[in-house]
Design an enzyme around this catalytic site. Structure first.
Site, PDB file in Angstrom:
ATOM      1  CB  THR A 553      -0.930  -0.239   1.288  1.00  0.00           C
ATOM      2  OG1 THR A 553      -1.689  -1.121   1.330  1.00  0.00           O
ATOM      3  CG2 THR A 553      -1.845   1.051   1.092  1.00  0.00           C
ATOM      4  CG  ASP A 607      -6.742  -5.775   1.907  1.00  0.00           C
ATOM      5  OD1 ASP A 607      -6.182  -6.815   1.214  1.00  0.00           O
ATOM      6  OD2 ASP A 607      -6.818  -5.440   3.073  1.00  0.00           O
TER       7      ASP A 607
END
Length: 773
Positions: A553, A607
């Site tokens: 991320t 995600d």
């Protein structure tokens, strides 16, 4: 110069001549044909004269229309001098506006402008006319008309060396001139008149100009929409600029509807209102969609019929010569939703409203004198039947302004400040336009207001009950720093960078612990450059996959921030907690739809397995959300739109089984730390341990192979260094060896090499359960 007394015309016949009537003893018509009347006004008024013995010497006979034009009263004294026209005073064209002399007694009879032009040149031959002059005009068996001169052009005649050889050029506008037998007379119907003009005048169309003559395009007050406005004029108004006869010969049909669509705040309603002011139409009817709906049966449809009632009545009377009726319909989607998608469980009122609107626009008795302008930011909700040609066929997207458009909008909203010298010299509108990428017109206006508020706040004394400095009015000035403060703290664009505090994901920077991390960042730059430069029809998509906690991320956010794209949005499961499948799909779709409104966009889909509600036990996942993502990742882009989608996942094998990995153009593996060399580079960069401690850590690890994500490693390192620096409630320092604590944390978290199956589990996560291992 002769001083004369103003009197009435001695007869109606002389009043209709449009001449100044004098006695022969005052002016001999063989020597003086035209005179100039001088009053207190700055300019004089030129008349052709007629003589009558019924006018006493020393008097000048004026008709009522002439007295109004020259602003003279009966029995007042005026100065009259002979006037001589030069050679270049013969009119090639004169344009006059016509209306009934007695408006209350208007007639529905057709007035043929060809015959009117012949009568005009015959009756007023060699007479003087001036722009702004009024004259009474009568033709046999018709009611009298009053004419207003709008414009005139003259014939320029010059000898070319031979008798009778001349050259003629037309198009020179003048304020006064003489009528000849060859003068082209163009008739226009006065605004609001019921006069029915037909035919052509001297070979040119007799029309009522649809564009108001006193309209100034520079006063439009809309910036950045020049291209859209030109498109509207070309598509919607071109046929209405020609006379009905020409339109009929070409078999043309006027455009009956325009739809403005686009994001909120881009100027749709403002443009519609300005078009209403620009056009020479009946008073525009402005209505909001929800105002149409009524709780009583049939009232909603009746409200639609009332909007078109005046246009229907006028078209029955005057046919193609009816004036244009403008209906502006704001929030158009509120009542014109698709009849196939939104009628389940309803009363069918909206269906009836759509049907009634269709009947009025394009029904059996078609109206040709109506222009409907609808506005919406949800074009997808509107019934398809309304959008086909013949109805709302001109559909104009009012999108986000480009840099040049933003400069225009800033100039519009700072015009008064510049006029009154309240804008500091350091304010650079071009620089502000660069900094306001993806701002709508409304947001730019809000930015200017916020800067003004910041400047005004400097003169508000908070400690004295919000008193204002008495000299504030003289001292106040808006500076560049006020705009900068507004940009940073007050105004955030709806289609700008994400408001999800993306900087927090990379607050401590990216730790480049190996060549692999640098290669991932370099590959990201290449993909961003490819997005900027290549003209492609599909989004560029990249998937960052790797173990949990390896920094996917953070790397994705770093790529997005490096792009400097005006639109950056994070699509994260964190924002959809508790959402049902349909709500998730709508949220994801909205992010992609918003990206389509910006030239350059970046979407982070974080995600992915969590977005899909994946659970290894079962396994279970949301097929609805999966299909939505598959479609959106392959969605074709409009011309000029460029998009990069950066996804992250810790379950690559799971996503491969679902078929979503294939939807990404590129897959980049983000590894975990796997050697003591990687560990050394991390600890040296974060500077949590000194060099001796790092060496001791390496010795304690020995030959064991490391396997840990960067996120977990940093957490354990920060936990270990709390020894010797942290205190409990008793203010006793926590003691212990930081190196031993750090290594023991690594052992407790199973960060050293283990059996093959366990490594496979950590590297490929839940695939074990998914395969029943």
């Amino acid at each position: 110069m002769v001083q004369m007394k103003v009197v009435k015309c001695p007869s109606d016949r002389l009043s209709l001549s449009n001449c100044l009537v004098v006695n022969e003893n005052d002016f001999n018509p063989e020597r003086v044909k035209h005179v100039e009347v001088r009053t207190n006004a700055p300019q004089g008024y030129v008349f052709t004269i007629k003589v009558s013995e019924d006018v006493p010497p020393g008097s000048a006979g004026f008709s009522l229309v002439q007295r109004k034009w020259a602003s003279v009263a009966l029995n007042s004294l005026i100065d009259v001098v002979p006037f001589r026209f030069g050679e270049g005073s013969y009119l090639s064209t004169i344009t006059v506006e016509a209306d009934f002399l007695q408006k209350a007694r208007g007639s529905q009879d057709a007035y043929d402008t060809n015959k009117m032009a012949e009568e005009f040149t015959h009756f007023f031959l060699d007479q003087a006319f001036s722009v702004g002059q009024q004259a009474v005009f009568g033709i046999p068996d018709k009611k009298y008309l009053v004419l207003l001169v709008k414009s005139m052009e003259v014939i320029d005649v010059s000898l070319l060396g031979g008798a009778g050889k001349t050259k003629t050029s037309q198009g020179t506008n003048v304020s006064m001139g003489l009528i000849t037998r060859n003068t082209h007379v163009l008739f226009e119907r006065a605004e609001g008149s019921v006069l029915n003009l037909t035919g052509t005048a001297k070979g040119k169309a007799a029309t009522q100009s649809i564009i108001s003559r006193d309209w100034d395009f520079t006063k439009l007050g809309i910036g950045g929409l020049d291209k859209e406005f030109s498109n509207i004029i070309r598509r919607a108004f071109a046929t209405r600029l020609f006379p009905p006869e020409v339109v009929d010969k070409l078999g043309l049909r006027h455009v009956k509807g325009i739809l403005f669509f686009g994001p909120p705040g881009t100027g749709k309603t403002l443009m519609a209102r300005q078009i209403g002011k620009m056009l020479n139409t009946r008073e525009p009817k402005i209505i909001s969609g929800p105002e149409v709906l009524n709780k009583y049966v049939g009232e909603s449809e009746a409200n639609i019929r009332k909007l078109f009632a005046e246009a229907e009545e006028e078209q029955k009377k005057f046919g193609d010569n009816s004036g244009l009726h403008l209906i502006i319909f704001d929030e158009f989607d509120a009542v014109c939703k698709s009849r196939y998608m939104y009628n389940s469980g309803g009363t069918g009122v909206q269906d009836s409203v759509v049907n009634q609107l269709l009947a009025k626009i394009d029904g059996v008795e078609q109206l040709n004198n109506v222009l409907l302008i609808g506005m919406t930011n949800r074009r997808d909700l509107i019934d398809d039947a309304l959008l086909r040609p013949g109805r709302l066929e001109v559909q104009v997207e009012i999108g986000l302004p480009d840099e040049e458009g933003r400069v225009q909008i800033l100039e519009i909203h700072t015009a008064k400040m510049r006029e009154h010298k309240l804008l500091a010299p350091d304010v650079d509108l071009a620089d502000l336009a660069i900094q306001t990428k993806n701002f709508t017109g409304a947001e730019i206006e809000g930015l200017v207001r916020a800067a003004q508020s910041t400047a005004m706040n400097r003169f508000i004394q908070l400690k004295n009950n919000f008193e204002i400095d008495p000299e504030a009015a003289e001292k106040i000035i808006i500076r560049q720093e006020d705009f900068r403060h507004a940009l940073e703290h007050d105004i955030k664009p709806a289609f700008g960078p994400s408001d999800d505090n993306l900087d927090l994901y990379v607050a401590n920077g990216i730790v480049r612990w190996g060549n692999q991390i640098q290669r991932i960042i370099d590959d990201g730059r290449l993909l961003l450059q490819q997005t900027r430069t290549q003209d492609i029809t599909s989004p560029i998509t990249v998937l960052l996959e790797g173990p949990v906690g390896c920094g996917k991320t953070a790397l994705a956010v770093q790529m997005a921030l490096l792009s400097d794209f005006p639109f950056i949005k994070m699509c994260s499961p964190e924002h959809m907690i508790g959402f049902v499948e349909s709500a998730k799909c709508q949220t994801i779709k909205k992010i992609f739809d918003d990206a389509d409104k910006s030239d350059l966009s970046c979407i982070l889909v974080d995600d992915i397995e969590r977005l899909l509600d994946f659970v290894a036990i079962g396994p279970r996942f949301s097929n609805t959300v999966l299909q939505a993502l598959l479609v959106l990742l392959k969605k074709k882009l409009r011309k000029g739109r460029k998009l990069i989608v950066i996804g992250t996942t810790s379950c690559r094998d799971v996503l491969e089984t679902m078929g979503i990995v294939e939807s990404f153009n590129t897959v980049i593996h983000v590894p975990s730390l796997s050697s003591t060399d990687h560990l050394r580079e991390v600890l040296q960069e974060v500077k949590l341990f000194d060099e001796d401690e790092i060496k001791q850590i390496e010795r304690n690890i020995g030959e064991r192979r490391l396997f840990v994500g960067i996120k977990k490693l940093l957490m354990m390192a920060e936990m270990a260094v709390q020894l010797e620096t942290s205190y409990v409630d008793t203010n006793v320092p926590l003691s212990g060896d930081r190196v031993d604590k750090f290594v023991s944390l690594l052992e407790d978290e199973n960060c050293f090499k283990r059996s093959t199956n366990i490594i496979q589990y950590q590297e490929k996560t839940a695939v074990w359960f998914f395969c029943g291992g």
